[in-house]
Write a protein that holds these residues in place. Structure first.
Motif, PDB file in Angstrom:
ATOM      1  N   SER A 131       0.838  -1.210   0.000  1.00 47.52           N
ATOM      2  CA  SER A 131       0.000   0.000   0.000  1.00 47.52           C
ATOM      3  C   SER A 131       0.871   1.257   0.000  1.00 47.52           C
ATOM      4  CB  SER A 131      -0.923   0.011   1.223  1.00 47.52           C
ATOM      5  OG  SER A 131      -1.819  -1.065   1.150  1.00 47.52           O
ATOM      6  N   ASP A 141      -5.659  -1.259  -4.900  1.00 48.75           N
ATOM      7  CA  ASP A 141      -5.039  -1.813  -3.695  1.00 48.75           C
ATOM      8  C   ASP A 141      -5.943  -2.870  -3.064  1.00 48.75           C
ATOM      9  OD1 ASP A 141      -3.508  -2.348  -1.517  1.00 48.75           O
ATOM     10  OD2 ASP A 141      -3.539  -0.311  -0.683  1.00 48.75           O
ATOM     11  N   GLU A 142      -5.667  -4.123  -3.346  1.00 46.92           N
ATOM     12  CA  GLU A 142      -6.470  -5.251  -2.843  1.00 46.92           C
ATOM     13  C   GLU A 142      -7.961  -4.981  -2.997  1.00 46.92           C
ATOM     14  OE1 GLU A 142      -4.954  -7.493   0.225  1.00 46.92           O
ATOM     15  OE2 GLU A 142      -3.170  -6.277   0.572  1.00 46.92           O
TER      16      GLU A 142
HETATM   17 MG   LIG Z   1      -2.013  -2.834   2.141  1.00 43.44          MG
END
Ligand SMILES: [Mg+2]
Ligand SMILES: Nc1ncnc2c1ncn2[C@@H]1O[C@H](COP(=O)(O)OP(=O)(O)O)[C@@H](O)[C@H]1O
Length: 288
Positions: free
Chosen positions: A80, A192-193
């Motif tokens: 991240s 991000d995910e």
């Molecule tokens: Mg992360």
């Protein structure tokens, strides 16, 4: 869309370090077509304080226009952090990050970001949520409304424009957040995910959807994920990060044909790529 970069990843960044040398960094060689270049990037949180933490150490890679790049790595390895630096949301300590040759400093209009949580405003309709960036950026609202409806159709939310987020499932909300990220027509989509909170079946569906959206929208996509199968299924290449301090330690080109179907995930070819990444983590002793 460049499915097979004319300069293969394997030439720019070795997919395997020489035998016995797992510590070697993939180093980019200059290419004028690089859209994003990260050179010797280092990020220290709390520099000079007792809580100083080296989050990213000497990260280097390059990404070309139209690429779908997956980044996989264990929790806390700095994924991240890397994405927020790319998005211009976070300063870095050392090295350089350039987009089309210009340093990334602050947020930019040519980047769209999708986070794990769709973060839709609960009191606004889906259409008005998707329109939010147009308001923030001061775009022509009539044109933005036409584009928002087209994007909602692309993410298969036609007919849900006037619903509130609470009336949609998690997967539908995340599709709305993808439409929102694409509203201002960014060249790059950073994710991000994005499917981390979804159940396994919805996640597979979203993987197929994202492949289609990428094919139709012709964006450059950087997808951060915990899931090795997801990274392999979607990526032209998988960048493998190791535990803190985060470093890119391996580049695995995914030369599987497109469009990819879920049936592909059961083939030996798919299994080999996933296993190469899994074996790397097992060897490095870090994955959750
Ligand atoms: Mg992360
Ligand atoms: N704002 C911050 N201040 C201090 N440390 C942070 C901050 N953000 C992240 N970190 C630390 O940096 C490391 C990498 O975090 P992160 O990039 O969120 O990892 P990942 O996304 O791979 O799980 C972690 O050890 C985390 O605690």
């Amino acid at each position: 869309m460049i499915l097979t970069p004319s300069v293969p990843y394997s030439d720019r960044m070795p997919s395997r370090p020489p035998d016995g040398d797992d510590s070697r960094q993939p180093g980019p060689s200059p290419s004028p077509r690089d859209l994003i270049r990260i050179d010797h990037l280092r990020k220290v949180f709390g520099d000079g304080t007792p809580n100083e933490l080296l989050a990213l150490d000497d990260v280097s890679c390059s990404i070309q226009e139209g690429d779908f790049v997956s980044i996989v790595g264990p929790s806390g390895c700095g994924k991240s952090t890397l994405l927020r630096i790319l998005a211009g949301l976070l300063d870095y300590s050392d090295g350089s990050v350039t987009l089309d040759g210009a340093p990334v400093q602050g947020t930019r209009r040519d980047i769209g970001v999708v986070f794990q949580n769709p973060v839709l405003l609960p009191w606004r309709t889906i259409l008005d949520n998707v329109l939010l960036p147009a308001e923030v950026l001061g775009l022509d609202m009539n044109a933005a409304r036409v584009r928002a409806r087209a994007l909602l159709a692309m993410v298969r939310l036609e007919g849900f424009e006037n619903r509130l987020p609470s009336q949609l499932s998690g997967g539908m909300q995340q599709r709305a957040s993808i439409a929102r990220a694409l509203l201002h027509d960014p060249r790059i989509l950073l994710m991000d995910e994005p499917f981390g909170a979804l159940d396994a079946m919805t996640r597979e569906q979203m993987n197929l959807e994202l492949q289609r959206i990428w094919t139709e929208s012709r964006k450059t996509i950087v997808l951060i994920t915990h899931s090795i199968p997801e990274a392999v299924f979607l990526g032209d290449v998988v960048l493998v990060m190791t535990a803190r301090p985060g470093a890119l330690r391996r580049v695995v080109p995914i030369d599987l044909p497109r469009p990819r179907t879920m049936a592909l995930t059961a083939t030996p070819e798919f299994g080999e790529r996933a296993q190469e990444i899994r074996a790397f983590f097992n060897h490095a002793g870090s994955f959750d």
